[in-house]
Design a protein around this motif. Structure first.
Motif, short mmCIF file in Angstrom:
data_model
loop_
_atom_site.label_atom_id
_atom_site.label_comp_id
_atom_site.label_asym_id
_atom_site.label_seq_id
_atom_site.Cartn_x
_atom_site.Cartn_y
_atom_site.Cartn_z
N LYS A 58 0.84 -1.19 0.00
CA LYS A 58 0.00 0.00 0.00
C LYS A 58 0.87 1.24 0.00
O LYS A 58 1.83 1.34 0.75
CB LYS A 58 -0.90 -0.01 1.24
N LYS A 59 0.52 2.18 -0.85
CA LYS A 59 1.23 3.44 -0.90
C LYS A 59 0.79 4.28 0.30
O LYS A 59 -0.39 4.40 0.59
CB LYS A 59 0.89 4.18 -2.20
N GLU A 60 1.76 4.82 1.02
CA GLU A 60 1.45 5.67 2.16
C GLU A 60 0.82 6.96 1.65
O GLU A 60 1.34 7.62 0.77
CB GLU A 60 2.73 5.98 2.96
N VAL A 61 -0.32 7.29 2.19
CA VAL A 61 -1.05 8.48 1.79
C VAL A 61 -0.67 9.62 2.73
O VAL A 61 -0.75 9.47 3.95
CB VAL A 61 -2.58 8.24 1.85
N SER A 62 -0.28 10.76 2.14
CA SER A 62 0.11 11.88 2.97
C SER A 62 -1.11 12.72 3.34
O SER A 62 -2.14 12.69 2.68
CB SER A 62 1.15 12.75 2.24
N LEU A 63 -0.97 13.49 4.39
CA LEU A 63 -2.04 14.35 4.86
C LEU A 63 -2.24 15.51 3.90
O LEU A 63 -3.36 15.89 3.58
CB LEU A 63 -1.71 14.87 6.26
N PHE A 64 -1.14 16.09 3.42
CA PHE A 64 -1.20 17.20 2.48
C PHE A 64 -0.43 16.85 1.21
O PHE A 64 0.58 16.16 1.25
CB PHE A 64 -0.57 18.47 3.08
N SER A 65 -0.91 17.33 0.08
CA SER A 65 -0.21 17.16 -1.19
C SER A 65 -0.56 18.35 -2.08
O SER A 65 -1.44 19.15 -1.75
CB SER A 65 -0.61 15.85 -1.87
N THR A 66 0.13 18.46 -3.20
CA THR A 66 -0.18 19.54 -4.15
C THR A 66 -0.44 18.95 -5.52
O THR A 66 0.11 17.91 -5.90
CB THR A 66 0.99 20.55 -4.25
N LYS A 67 -1.32 19.62 -6.24
CA LYS A 67 -1.63 19.24 -7.60
C LYS A 67 -1.99 20.50 -8.36
O LYS A 67 -2.85 21.26 -7.94
CB LYS A 67 -2.79 18.24 -7.64
N ASN A 68 -1.29 20.73 -9.47
CA ASN A 68 -1.50 21.93 -10.28
C ASN A 68 -1.43 23.20 -9.44
O ASN A 68 -2.23 24.12 -9.60
CB ASN A 68 -2.85 21.87 -11.01
N GLY A 69 -0.48 23.24 -8.50
CA GLY A 69 -0.29 24.43 -7.67
C GLY A 69 -1.30 24.60 -6.55
O GLY A 69 -1.26 25.59 -5.83
N GLN A 70 -2.20 23.64 -6.37
CA GLN A 70 -3.19 23.73 -5.31
C GLN A 70 -2.83 22.78 -4.17
O GLN A 70 -2.36 21.67 -4.41
CB GLN A 70 -4.59 23.38 -5.81
N LEU A 71 -3.10 23.24 -2.95
CA LEU A 71 -2.89 22.40 -1.78
C LEU A 71 -4.09 21.49 -1.60
O LEU A 71 -5.23 21.96 -1.56
CB LEU A 71 -2.70 23.26 -0.53
N LEU A 72 -3.85 20.18 -1.55
CA LEU A 72 -4.91 19.20 -1.34
C LEU A 72 -4.79 18.62 0.06
O LEU A 72 -3.69 18.37 0.54
CB LEU A 72 -4.82 18.07 -2.37
N VAL A 73 -5.92 18.42 0.72
CA VAL A 73 -5.96 17.87 2.07
C VAL A 73 -6.68 16.52 2.03
O VAL A 73 -7.78 16.43 1.49
CB VAL A 73 -6.69 18.82 3.04
N ASN A 74 -6.05 15.49 2.60
CA ASN A 74 -6.68 14.18 2.72
C ASN A 74 -7.61 14.25 3.93
O ASN A 74 -7.18 14.15 5.08
CB ASN A 74 -5.61 13.11 2.90
#
Length: 109
Positions: A82-98
């Motif tokens: 299983k890939k470890e899922v992070s709490l925060f990530s970015t996509k296309n310059g936007q901050l994404l929250v899990n």
């Protein structure tokens, strides 16, 4: 060997829906309450659970029914880590929250 000392069998299952140590503990506790299950090791980082049991192998159908309302899904395939899922990530310059992971983290406080 006496009837009371039956050989333990070990089964590994993939499990989806775990995201923290609390998930591991909940799954382990629930499984240990089941007949013939004597040891459980759930691993969020590996996305799997190992069940040591007497008698028949716990079926996928039984496990999924047991955890249906808790949001965990069991399957036979254990080859994919299983890939470890992070709490925060970015996509296309936007901050994404899990969101599920954030809620879980906040519950720890």
């Amino acid at each position: 060997m006496s009837k009371n000392k039956r050989k333990l069998n070990s089964e590994e299952y993939s499990i989806e829906g775990m995201h923290c140590a609390s998930c591991e503990l909940l799954i382990e506790k629930e499984l240990l309450e089941q007949k013939d299950i004597v040891q459980v090791d759930a691993s969020t980082s590996q996305g799997k659970v190992t069940i040591n049991h007497k008698g028949n192998k716990p079926s996928i159908k039984f496990l999924n029914k047991l955890f249906d309302k808790k949001g965990y899904t069991f399957s036979e395939s254990t080859n994919i880590k299983k890939k470890e899922v992070s709490l925060f990530s970015t996509k296309n310059g936007q901050l994404l929250v899990n969101k599920p992971k954030l809620v879980s983290a906040l519950k720890l406080f």
